[in-house]
Write an enzyme that holds these catalytic residues in place. Structure first.
Site, PDB file in Angstrom:
ATOM      1  N   GLY A   9       0.801  -1.221   0.000  1.00 55.68           N
ATOM      2  CA  GLY A   9       0.000   0.000   0.000  1.00 55.68           C
ATOM      3  C   GLY A   9       0.832   1.269   0.000  1.00 55.68           C
ATOM      4  O   GLY A   9       0.556   2.213   0.744  1.00 55.68           O
ATOM      5  N   TYR A 172      -9.317   2.570  11.527  1.00 54.17           N
ATOM      6  CA  TYR A 172      -9.868   3.901  11.808  1.00 54.17           C
ATOM      7  C   TYR A 172     -11.037   3.757  12.768  1.00 54.17           C
ATOM      8  O   TYR A 172     -11.803   2.786  12.689  1.00 54.17           O
ATOM      9  CB  TYR A 172     -10.315   4.554  10.491  1.00 54.17           C
ATOM     10  N   TYR A 182     -17.905   8.445   6.532  1.00 57.36           N
ATOM     11  CA  TYR A 182     -17.031   7.300   6.269  1.00 57.36           C
ATOM     12  C   TYR A 182     -17.932   6.125   5.907  1.00 57.36           C
ATOM     13  O   TYR A 182     -18.166   5.217   6.692  1.00 57.36           O
ATOM     14  CB  TYR A 182     -16.183   6.998   7.508  1.00 57.36           C
TER      15      TYR A 182
HETATM   16  P1  NAI Z   1      -2.777   6.028   0.803  1.00 57.00           P
HETATM   17  O1  NAI Z   1      -3.492   6.512  -0.398  1.00 57.00           O
HETATM   18  O2  NAI Z   1      -1.365   6.455   1.000  1.00 57.00           O
HETATM   19  O3  NAI Z   1      -2.769   4.438   0.910  1.00 57.00           O
HETATM   20  C1  NAI Z   1      -3.756   3.592   0.401  1.00 57.00           C
HETATM   21  C2  NAI Z   1      -3.070   2.685  -0.590  1.00 57.00           C
HETATM   22  O4  NAI Z   1      -3.889   1.578  -0.925  1.00 57.00           O
HETATM   23  C3  NAI Z   1      -2.733   3.385  -1.900  1.00 57.00           C
HETATM   24  O5  NAI Z   1      -1.331   3.283  -2.112  1.00 57.00           O
HETATM   25  C4  NAI Z   1      -3.505   2.593  -2.945  1.00 57.00           C
HETATM   26  O6  NAI Z   1      -2.832   2.513  -4.154  1.00 57.00           O
HETATM   27  C5  NAI Z   1      -3.572   1.239  -2.247  1.00 57.00           C
HETATM   28  N1  NAI Z   1      -4.590   0.316  -2.762  1.00 57.00           N
HETATM   29  C6  NAI Z   1      -5.912   0.531  -2.962  1.00 57.00           C
HETATM   30  N2  NAI Z   1      -6.497  -0.581  -3.436  1.00 57.00           N
HETATM   31  C7  NAI Z   1      -5.534  -1.530  -3.523  1.00 57.00           C
HETATM   32  C8  NAI Z   1      -5.509  -2.891  -3.952  1.00 57.00           C
HETATM   33  N3  NAI Z   1      -6.614  -3.503  -4.389  1.00 57.00           N
HETATM   34  N4  NAI Z   1      -4.344  -3.571  -3.922  1.00 57.00           N
HETATM   35  C9  NAI Z   1      -3.214  -2.970  -3.487  1.00 57.00           C
HETATM   36  N5  NAI Z   1      -3.168  -1.690  -3.055  1.00 57.00           N
HETATM   37  C10 NAI Z   1      -4.320  -0.980  -3.083  1.00 57.00           C
HETATM   38  O7  NAI Z   1      -3.689   6.468   2.033  1.00 57.00           O
HETATM   39  P2  NAI Z   1      -3.591   6.250   3.613  1.00 57.00           P
HETATM   40  O8  NAI Z   1      -4.637   7.152   4.165  1.00 57.00           O
HETATM   41  O9  NAI Z   1      -2.224   6.393   4.090  1.00 57.00           O
HETATM   42  O10 NAI Z   1      -4.097   4.759   3.820  1.00 57.00           O
HETATM   43  C11 NAI Z   1      -3.331   3.715   4.402  1.00 57.00           C
HETATM   44  C12 NAI Z   1      -4.148   3.011   5.467  1.00 57.00           C
HETATM   45  O11 NAI Z   1      -4.365   3.906   6.557  1.00 57.00           O
HETATM   46  C13 NAI Z   1      -5.539   2.573   4.994  1.00 57.00           C
HETATM   47  O12 NAI Z   1      -5.848   1.313   5.561  1.00 57.00           O
HETATM   48  C14 NAI Z   1      -6.433   3.637   5.607  1.00 57.00           C
HETATM   49  O13 NAI Z   1      -7.760   3.194   5.784  1.00 57.00           O
HETATM   50  C15 NAI Z   1      -5.719   3.846   6.926  1.00 57.00           C
HETATM   51  N6  NAI Z   1      -6.097   5.053   7.678  1.00 57.00           N
HETATM   52  C16 NAI Z   1      -5.993   6.295   7.096  1.00 57.00           C
HETATM   53  C17 NAI Z   1      -6.373   7.421   7.806  1.00 57.00           C
HETATM   54  C18 NAI Z   1      -6.244   8.782   7.191  1.00 57.00           C
HETATM   55  O14 NAI Z   1      -6.788   9.753   7.719  1.00 57.00           O
HETATM   56  N7  NAI Z   1      -5.536   8.945   6.098  1.00 57.00           N
HETATM   57  C19 NAI Z   1      -6.905   7.331   9.184  1.00 57.00           C
HETATM   58  C20 NAI Z   1      -6.934   5.991   9.713  1.00 57.00           C
HETATM   59  C21 NAI Z   1      -6.567   4.898   8.968  1.00 57.00           C
END
Ligand code: NAI
Length: 286
Positions: A9, A172, A182
């Site tokens: 990710g 989250y 959400y």
């Molecule tokens: P991000 O956009 O950096 O990361 C999400 C990643 O998931 C992206 O790189 C995307 O390409 C990848 N992705 C989506 N579908 C996919 C698939 N089928 N196979 C492989 N990769 C896939 O965003 P973020 O926010 O850093 O997200 C990372 C984690 O943190 C997620 O689980 C998110 O729910 C969690 N999170 C984020 C918060 C926020 O405020 N940004 C708060 C709490 C949790």
């Protein structure tokens, strides 16, 4: 030997995955990343062209090295699962071996074993719809991409994980408290992820001596979060109401992940660890 980590990710330098990779690299780990197939080209070319060099800087002044970038789509376990239209899609047909089983096979061939697995990915096509208006397909897609993807990654990686290894995902608080906005089954997906953290901690702990934890992170302006549409409001809400009135940095989550992945956390498993400036502990906003 240093620990070897696979972070699923990472598509740019804004999200939690990138920050976790940096904290693990700073602690001496070797970094492998799994990058979502449609974002692979832009991520690799940005990396090559030096676009991330500023954010690759580690506390000692050196630059984080990513040993290998693997294309990954975590909603498919093996090639038989991939629908024809996806196979034919230009963004997918340009790379190969990106289903979970194939990626793990490649890591095994390239490196033999793994110590740390990080799941930092989520996707909910109907996230902007209230749950009451979410379709069955949208709900199941959210759970497939955001929850089962972790079960699948751990299931496939755990046979090559060294005893004492650790896995971490990102969750989250919308799993346990009402966070309007959400939607699309994403709150349900996070609830599943947290419950699975406990069950998998038992199973992977007994069978492989591998720990399983999840970080309940506060709001961060990542690409995924911007797509949901309410991230600035959530950041303002946290600054106004949390015990610690500062903006949460991705690095703070990265450092907590590095701790959880390290022997310092050798007795912590099955836990939801809040890294959110304490917002979860508030009963009312003041
Ligand atoms: P991000 O956009 O950096 O990361 C999400 C990643 O998931 C992206 O790189 C995307 O390409 C990848 N992705 C989506 N579908 C996919 C698939 N089928 N196979 C492989 N990769 C896939 O965003 P973020 O926010 O850093 O997200 C990372 C984690 O943190 C997620 O689980 C998110 O729910 C969690 N999170 C984020 C918060 C926020 O405020 N940004 C708060 C709490 C949790």
């Amino acid at each position: 030997r240093g620990k070897r980590a696979f972070i699923a990710g990472v598509s740019d330098d804004n999200g939690y995955g990138w920050a976790i990779a940096k904290s693990l690299a700073a602690a001496g780990a070797e970094i492998l990343v799994g990058t979502w197939v449609p974002t692979l080209n832009i991520f690799e070319s940005s990396l090559r062209r030096g676009k991330f060099d500023e954010s690759r800087k580690l506390p000692d002044g050196s630059l984080m090295e990513i040993t290998k970038v693997y294309p990954l789509d975590a909603v498919y376990d093996n090639p038989e699962d991939v629908p024809e239209d996806v196979k034919a899609n230009k963004r997918y047909s340009g790379s190969s071996n990106w289903t979970v089983q194939e990626v793990v096979e490649a890591v095994k061939q390239d490196f033999g074993s793994l110590d740390i697995l990080v799941h930092s990915l989520a996707n909910g096509p109907e996230v902007s719809k209230p749950l009451l208006e979410t379709s069955r397909n949208g709900y199941l897609a959210a759970v497939s991409a955001s929850s089962y993807s972790f079960v699948s990654l751990l299931k496939h990686f755990v046979p090559i994980m060294n005893p004492g290894g650790a896995s971490i995902s990102l969750t989250y608080i919308a799993s346990e408290r009402i966070i309007p906005g959400y939607g699309g089954g994403m709150s349900s997906a996070k609830a599943a992820l947290e419950s699975d953290t406990r069950v998998l901690a038992f199973e992977a702990g007994r069978k492989h001596k591998v720990r399983v934890n999840t970080i309940s992170a506060g709001p961060l302006r990542s690409r995924a979060a911007k797509a949901i549409g309410f991230i600035d409001m959530m950041i303002d809400y946290s600054s106004a109401n949390a015990p610690l009135q500062k903006e949460l940095s991705a690095e703070e989550v990265g450092n907590a992940a590095a701790f959880l992945a390290s022997p310092l956390a050798s007795a912590i498993t099955g836990a939801v660890v809040y890294v959110d400036n304490g917002l979860n502990a508030m009963g009312v906003g003041v």
